[in-house]
Design an enzyme around this catalytic site. Sequence first.
Site, PDB file in Angstrom:
ATOM      1  N   ASP A   1       0.841  -1.198   0.000  1.00 48.09           N
ATOM      2  CA  ASP A   1       0.000   0.000   0.000  1.00 48.09           C
ATOM      3  C   ASP A   1       0.878   1.251   0.000  1.00 48.09           C
ATOM      4  O   ASP A   1       2.051   1.209   0.377  1.00 48.09           O
ATOM      5  CB  ASP A   1      -0.920   0.020   1.225  1.00 48.09           C
ATOM      6  CG  ASP A   1      -0.162  -0.001   2.543  1.00 48.09           C
ATOM      7  OD1 ASP A   1       0.817  -0.768   2.642  1.00 48.09           O
ATOM      8  OD2 ASP A   1      -0.533   0.735   3.474  1.00 48.09           O
ATOM      9  N   GLU A   2       0.287   2.358  -0.430  1.00 47.38           N
ATOM     10  CA  GLU A   2       0.898   3.685  -0.332  1.00 47.38           C
ATOM     11  C   GLU A   2       2.365   3.681  -0.763  1.00 47.38           C
ATOM     12  O   GLU A   2       3.259   4.059   0.004  1.00 47.38           O
ATOM     13  CB  GLU A   2       0.740   4.212   1.103  1.00 47.38           C
ATOM     14  CG  GLU A   2      -0.738   4.385   1.471  1.00 47.38           C
ATOM     15  CD  GLU A   2      -0.973   4.915   2.880  1.00 47.38           C
ATOM     16  OE1 GLU A   2      -0.129   4.654   3.761  1.00 47.38           O
ATOM     17  OE2 GLU A   2      -1.999   5.578   3.105  1.00 47.38           O
ATOM     18  N   VAL A   3       2.586   3.268  -2.001  1.00 44.31           N
ATOM     19  CA  VAL A   3       3.951   3.235  -2.540  1.00 44.31           C
ATOM     20  C   VAL A   3       4.277   4.642  -3.055  1.00 44.31           C
ATOM     21  O   VAL A   3       4.195   4.937  -4.244  1.00 44.31           O
ATOM     22  CB  VAL A   3       4.086   2.167  -3.651  1.00 44.31           C
ATOM     23  CG1 VAL A   3       5.545   2.018  -4.076  1.00 44.31           C
ATOM     24  CG2 VAL A   3       3.548   0.818  -3.169  1.00 44.31           C
TER      25      VAL A   3
END
Length: 480
Positions: free
Chosen positions: A151-153
């Site tokens: 997530d949230e790269v």
Amino acid sequence: MSCPPWPKGKKLVHLDLKGAPPRAEYLHQLIELFSKLGVEGLLVEYEDMFPYEGQLKMLQATAQPAYSQGEILSLQEFAKFKGMEVIPLVQTFGHMEFVLKHRPMWGLREVAHCVGTLNPHKEEAVGLVMEMLRQVVALHPGLNTLHIGADEVYMLGEGEESKLWLASPGCTVEQLFLSHVTKVAKAIKEAWPHMTIIMWDDMMRGMSKDTLKASGLVGLVQPMLWDYSPNLDVKRTVSLLEKYCSASMSELWAASSFKGSTAVYTCVPSTQRHVENHLQWLEVAASLPANVKLKGIAITGWQRYDHLSVLCELIPVALPSLAACLQTLIHGQFNTEAESKVTQMLGVSSVEAETMERTSAVDSLFPGGRLAQLIVELDSLLKSEDIRFFENSMFVRGWFSPYQRQRKMVTPLITMQINKQASTYLAILQQKVETVTAEMVHLYPDSTAQEWIEEHVTPVMSPLERITEDIRICVKEMVP
């Protein structure tokens, strides 16, 4: 609002251990309580509390010892005894701060100033991730399911190697993301063919059905769609789940929240807020067409927003919220019956931590209940306007301003009254701090108690301490 109860599928509780890791004994008490609340599995995010070995030993926490191999095996055995599956969550792309903060790992960052995102072009990147997974899998005998995060790269595509890659025709940031995750998923399947792989969905939300189908991820991973908002958009969420299903990703998960998603520095959660999030998820589940099946829901309890942010609500003060959220899923609503079950099980008068009082005659409430009460009391004191805005009071601003302090020309009579009030507040706070600390170290490492106090209490006490010291100096200049 009333919906059908949560459909078949596991109810997992997320244990985020990258901050305030509970002592092993307290983890067992929590698992005991979880089993009574109807929890069917644990999603465990070890981060730096995992006892990595060899070249990865540097990843272990330094503020307190990582869990021992024996403690991790014991946790699994006890959870299994209580009917719970343990699913490790190991970040493999974004939120790798606990890895990439170390100097020997700096070269594996996508961009130098983003500590969380792995460079997908480095050959060593997949090797690093696979070695982390290998050690985690080895310490989880009989493991069937892994969560690989992703997530949230942040800042993906901003590195120099990524920019070169993206300059080629048809190459996009979406494909860059998908290629790395697919590479990791294939490597996992090669090493452990039986392994089920779960991943967060947020990086795929804007992708088309055709892009997902062509990615090679189909059949390899099960997306877990997370949304922690009390105002979750039901139609949009249903639409997203339908999109994943139409891309042949038919095995899907949901993720809600019982703490750690209100504000990055919250001390005490609002049970109502989290119950509303679950009511929305019930509406989503009730609105899904028959071909979209949810494998379960992970009720997340974030302890930090990321490895380098401050502590969110500690687990004890959020247990009424967790119990209420689970009863909401079981009943399809949070009615009087559901609320009554929570208060009876926990031995409290209210599901809101801020207003709960003990109803049981026994010495202890739910595990950590005493600490929860003490945190609520201290948090209330810290938020009181008289203390928080002491420097803005009429007397301090009128008779002990920075100008007056600097020149040491003050009215002793009034400044001594200011000092008396500030000293009283400091004494009350110090007494509360000592009580909270003494209780906290039974459940958490000493380092957690120190961090919690320094983050939440010290910023409030420091101005009062400065005032008392400045008054002492000034009065000395003015009084014989």
